[in-house]
Write a protein that holds these residues in place. Structure first.
Motif, PDB file in Angstrom:
ATOM      1  N   SER A   3       0.637  -1.185   0.170  1.00 17.40           N
ATOM      2  CA  SER A   3       0.175  -0.168   0.296  1.00 17.40           C
ATOM      3  C   SER A   3       0.969   1.300  -0.056  1.00 17.40           C
TER       4      SER A   3
ATOM      5  N   PHE B  46      -0.143   4.092   0.249  1.00 15.31           N
ATOM      6  CA  PHE B  46      -0.470   5.428   1.648  1.00 15.31           C
ATOM      7  C   PHE B  46       0.278   4.517   2.904  1.00 15.31           C
ATOM      8  N   GLU B  47      -0.037   3.208   2.918  1.00 10.34           N
ATOM      9  CA  GLU B  47       1.027   2.709   4.187  1.00 10.34           C
ATOM     10  C   GLU B  47       2.164   2.571   3.895  1.00 10.34           C
ATOM     11  N   ILE B  48       2.396   2.523   3.282  1.00  6.76           N
ATOM     12  CA  ILE B  48       4.419   3.479   3.521  1.00  6.76           C
ATOM     13  C   ILE B  48       4.880   4.514   3.219  1.00  6.76           C
ATOM     14  N   LEU B  49       3.768   5.603   2.570  1.00  8.05           N
ATOM     15  CA  LEU B  49       4.059   7.304   3.051  1.00  8.05           C
ATOM     16  C   LEU B  49       3.719   7.095   4.348  1.00  8.05           C
ATOM     17  N   ASN B  50       2.426   6.372   5.120  1.00 11.63           N
ATOM     18  CA  ASN B  50       1.947   7.446   6.120  1.00 11.63           C
ATOM     19  C   ASN B  50       1.267   8.113   5.525  1.00 11.63           C
ATOM     20  N   SER B  51       0.451   8.737   4.518  1.00 12.09           N
ATOM     21  CA  SER B  51      -0.019   9.990   3.995  1.00 12.09           C
ATOM     22  C   SER B  51      -0.876   9.692   2.574  1.00 12.09           C
ATOM     23  N   SER B  52      -1.999  10.389   2.719  1.00  7.54           N
ATOM     24  CA  SER B  52      -2.538  10.413   1.057  1.00  7.54           C
ATOM     25  C   SER B  52      -2.106  11.316  -0.054  1.00  7.54           C
TER      26      SER B  52
ATOM     27  N   ASP C 170      10.022  10.475  -1.617  1.00 11.15           N
ATOM     28  CA  ASP C 170       8.610   9.702  -1.358  1.00 11.15           C
ATOM     29  C   ASP C 170       8.550   8.014  -2.385  1.00 11.15           C
TER      30      ASP C 170
ATOM     31  N   LYS D 176      10.874   5.683  -1.501  1.00  6.39           N
ATOM     32  CA  LYS D 176      10.446   4.652  -0.165  1.00  6.39           C
ATOM     33  C   LYS D 176       9.637   3.523  -0.759  1.00  6.39           C
TER      34      LYS D 176
ATOM     35  N   LYS E  93      -6.686   4.982  -1.201  1.00  6.64           N
ATOM     36  CA  LYS E  93      -6.728   6.140   0.012  1.00  6.64           C
ATOM     37  C   LYS E  93      -5.717   7.335  -0.564  1.00  6.64           C
TER      38      LYS E  93
END
Length: 109
Positions: free
Chosen positions: A4, A6-12, A19, A22, A43
């Motif tokens: 995901s 979203f989960e890798i970045l901890n952001s939408s 990023d 990452k 997300k």
């Protein structure tokens, strides 16, 4: 295997080169474990070509388009209206690799 953004970045927001790197790293880890990976954009609200170049583009340059097409699948992108266009721009850059590789090398330096 599915990962995901979203989960890798901890952001939408999937916006910046760092990023994208990452995600690139996470894709390589997933490929090492399972050989193929689905990359979920669920997300994610903002997406830039800078992000896609650093993540998908780097894999396309390093491993080739056929490898990418066979082993990396973006999913959950329908809500991102411009995903297909931005993805096509990344692919076009790769097809013009002789012009693109120096740009990627300079950006990663």
């Amino acid at each position: 295997m599915q990962i995901s953004v979203f989960e890798i970045l901890n952001s939408s927001n999937a916006m910046f080169h760092q990023d994208g790197l990452k995600l690139h790293h996470a894709i390589l880890e997933a490929l090492a474990k399972s050989g193929r990976v689905k990359v979920s954009f669920d997300k994610i609200k903002v997406l830039t070509t800078q992000f896609l170049n650093a993540s998908f583009g780097k894999i396309m340059v390093d491993s080739g388009m056929s490898f990418f097409e066979k082993n990396v699948k973006p999913v959950d992108t329908d809500h991102l209206i411009s995903f297909d266009t931005k993805f096509e721009w990344v692919v076009d850059n790769i097809k013009n690799d002789k012009d693109y590789r120096p740009i990627i090398s300079a950006a990663l330096a």
